[in-house]
Design a protein around this motif. Sequence first.
Motif, PDB file in Angstrom:
ATOM      1  N   ILE A  43       0.869  -1.180   0.000  1.00 22.51           N
ATOM      2  CA  ILE A  43       0.000   0.000   0.000  1.00 22.51           C
ATOM      3  C   ILE A  43       0.905   1.228   0.000  1.00 22.51           C
ATOM      4  O   ILE A  43       1.663   1.449   0.941  1.00 22.51           O
ATOM      5  CB  ILE A  43      -0.938   0.023   1.226  1.00 22.51           C
ATOM      6  CG1 ILE A  43      -1.835  -1.218   1.236  1.00 22.51           C
ATOM      7  CG2 ILE A  43      -1.770   1.299   1.234  1.00 22.51           C
ATOM      8  CD1 ILE A  43      -2.718  -1.340   2.451  1.00 22.51           C
ATOM      9  N   ASN A  44       0.810   2.000  -1.052  1.00 25.26           N
ATOM     10  CA  ASN A  44       1.600   3.231  -1.153  1.00 25.26           C
ATOM     11  C   ASN A  44       1.031   4.304  -0.234  1.00 25.26           C
ATOM     12  O   ASN A  44      -0.170   4.323   0.059  1.00 25.26           O
ATOM     13  CB  ASN A  44       1.601   3.745  -2.594  1.00 25.26           C
ATOM     14  CG  ASN A  44       2.344   2.815  -3.529  1.00 25.26           C
ATOM     15  OD1 ASN A  44       3.519   2.553  -3.337  1.00 25.26           O
ATOM     16  ND2 ASN A  44       1.642   2.304  -4.520  1.00 25.26           N
ATOM     17  N   CYS A  46      -0.396   7.894   0.696  1.00 24.03           N
ATOM     18  CA  CYS A  46      -1.167   8.930   0.009  1.00 24.03           C
ATOM     19  C   CYS A  46      -0.269  10.152  -0.157  1.00 24.03           C
ATOM     20  O   CYS A  46       0.383  10.589   0.792  1.00 24.03           O
ATOM     21  CB  CYS A  46      -2.397   9.279   0.834  1.00 24.03           C
ATOM     22  SG  CYS A  46      -3.385  10.614   0.130  1.00 24.03           S
ATOM     23  N   CYS A  52      -8.005  11.677  -6.634  1.00 25.08           N
ATOM     24  CA  CYS A  52      -9.195  10.885  -6.310  1.00 25.08           C
ATOM     25  C   CYS A  52     -10.441  11.765  -6.136  1.00 25.08           C
ATOM     26  O   CYS A  52     -11.559  11.311  -6.383  1.00 25.08           O
ATOM     27  CB  CYS A  52      -8.954  10.030  -5.075  1.00 25.08           C
ATOM     28  SG  CYS A  52      -8.496  10.950  -3.607  1.00 25.08           S
ATOM     29  N   CYS A  58      -7.794   6.309  -7.160  1.00 21.46           N
ATOM     30  CA  CYS A  58      -6.445   6.636  -6.704  1.00 21.46           C
ATOM     31  C   CYS A  58      -5.458   6.467  -7.859  1.00 21.46           C
ATOM     32  O   CYS A  58      -5.677   5.638  -8.757  1.00 21.46           O
ATOM     33  CB  CYS A  58      -6.059   5.722  -5.543  1.00 21.46           C
ATOM     34  SG  CYS A  58      -4.449   6.127  -4.825  1.00 21.46           S
ATOM     35  N   TYR A  60      -2.630   5.157  -7.581  1.00 22.85           N
ATOM     36  CA  TYR A  60      -1.863   3.936  -7.359  1.00 22.85           C
ATOM     37  C   TYR A  60      -2.695   2.695  -7.657  1.00 22.85           C
ATOM     38  O   TYR A  60      -3.875   2.619  -7.319  1.00 22.85           O
ATOM     39  CB  TYR A  60      -1.370   3.852  -5.916  1.00 22.85           C
ATOM     40  CG  TYR A  60      -0.369   4.902  -5.555  1.00 22.85           C
ATOM     41  CD1 TYR A  60       0.852   4.985  -6.215  1.00 22.85           C
ATOM     42  CD2 TYR A  60      -0.644   5.823  -4.547  1.00 22.85           C
ATOM     43  CE1 TYR A  60       1.784   5.957  -5.876  1.00 22.85           C
ATOM     44  CE2 TYR A  60       0.287   6.790  -4.196  1.00 22.85           C
ATOM     45  CZ  TYR A  60       1.491   6.845  -4.871  1.00 22.85           C
ATOM     46  OH  TYR A  60       2.408   7.803  -4.537  1.00 22.85           O
ATOM     47  N   MET A  64      -4.486  -1.646  -2.102  1.00 26.51           N
ATOM     48  CA  MET A  64      -5.593  -0.853  -1.573  1.00 26.51           C
ATOM     49  C   MET A  64      -6.803  -0.898  -2.498  1.00 26.51           C
ATOM     50  O   MET A  64      -7.933  -0.706  -2.046  1.00 26.51           O
ATOM     51  CB  MET A  64      -5.123   0.593  -1.344  1.00 26.51           C
ATOM     52  CG  MET A  64      -5.973   1.359  -0.398  1.00 26.51           C
ATOM     53  SD  MET A  64      -6.025   0.609   1.248  1.00 26.51           S
ATOM     54  CE  MET A  64      -7.424   1.464   1.916  1.00 26.51           C
ATOM     55  N   ASP A  97      -5.984   6.983   5.281  1.00 26.83           N
ATOM     56  CA  ASP A  97      -5.695   8.027   4.282  1.00 26.83           C
ATOM     57  C   ASP A  97      -6.068   7.571   2.878  1.00 26.83           C
ATOM     58  O   ASP A  97      -6.569   8.361   2.079  1.00 26.83           O
ATOM     59  CB  ASP A  97      -4.210   8.405   4.300  1.00 26.83           C
ATOM     60  CG  ASP A  97      -3.818   9.207   5.513  1.00 26.83           C
ATOM     61  OD1 ASP A  97      -4.708   9.704   6.226  1.00 26.83           O
ATOM     62  OD2 ASP A  97      -2.601   9.338   5.755  1.00 26.83           O
ATOM     63  N   ARG A  98      -5.848   6.326   2.596  1.00 25.84           N
ATOM     64  CA  ARG A  98      -6.101   5.820   1.252  1.00 25.84           C
ATOM     65  C   ARG A  98      -7.577   5.496   1.004  1.00 25.84           C
ATOM     66  O   ARG A  98      -7.949   5.109  -0.109  1.00 25.84           O
ATOM     67  CB  ARG A  98      -5.233   4.596   0.994  1.00 25.84           C
ATOM     68  CG  ARG A  98      -3.733   4.910   0.855  1.00 25.84           C
ATOM     69  CD  ARG A  98      -3.396   5.645  -0.445  1.00 25.84           C
ATOM     70  NE  ARG A  98      -3.874   4.956  -1.616  1.00 25.84           N
ATOM     71  CZ  ARG A  98      -3.321   3.877  -2.160  1.00 25.84           C
ATOM     72  NH1 ARG A  98      -2.211   3.375  -1.644  1.00 25.84           N
ATOM     73  NH2 ARG A  98      -3.868   3.308  -3.223  1.00 25.84           N
ATOM     74  N   ASN A 100      -9.742   7.772   0.879  1.00 30.77           N
ATOM     75  CA  ASN A 100     -10.281   9.009   0.321  1.00 30.77           C
ATOM     76  C   ASN A 100     -11.065   8.835  -0.984  1.00 30.77           C
ATOM     77  O   ASN A 100     -12.089   9.493  -1.165  1.00 30.77           O
ATOM     78  CB  ASN A 100      -9.175  10.058   0.150  1.00 30.77           C
ATOM     79  CG  ASN A 100      -9.754  11.443   0.032  1.00 30.77           C
ATOM     80  OD1 ASN A 100     -10.495  11.877   0.907  1.00 30.77           O
ATOM     81  ND2 ASN A 100      -9.452  12.118  -1.060  1.00 30.77           N
TER      82      ASN A 100
END
Length: 179
Positions: A43-44, A46, A52, A58, A60, A64, A97-98, A100
């Motif tokens: 998982i990168n 954010c 997004c 996203c 990425y 995720m 955070d991801r 979003n």
Amino acid sequence: MQVLIVVGSQREGNSLRIGSKIKETFDKQNIKTELVIPGKQKINLCTGCLECDETNKCIYDDDMKRNLELFDKSDYIVFITPSRFSLLSGDLKIFIDRLNPLCSICDFSSKKFIGISVGQTSKEDKYIDSSLNSLIEFSNNCNMNNIFNYKFYNCYGENDLEISNINKMCSELEKILEE
């Protein structure tokens, strides 16, 4: 009905023991349950690019993507975090955070939220309370229905949490599920 359990610790210690026992509790009721450990996934972080917000996707293509699908489909969301300096674990914060891309397009008001915090300190220190409050604030900001919260204190070692304490929490959770 579907449940997503997110364990905010990579260790195979107290947080995972709690998550596994909660999974058993839901499995006993024949509820489809997924347990995710973000720290063991790719998982990168954010970047805050806000792409997004424009595209609802996203930038990425990592693990995720599946987590977002699970989160979206789940009726119950369970977050378990070890308390770190009164905060959430870094792995769980990255996961949040991801989320979003979903937050900008979805209504979470039908989701039921369960937040659990685990830590080394005693009840008097309030560190564990602070990390749990962060989870509660997250659920409130997303308009989720916060149905259950639990705190585990004095967990110093990897497996200090007694199974009787986990069973007690699961019994309380089962009563709420029956309502």
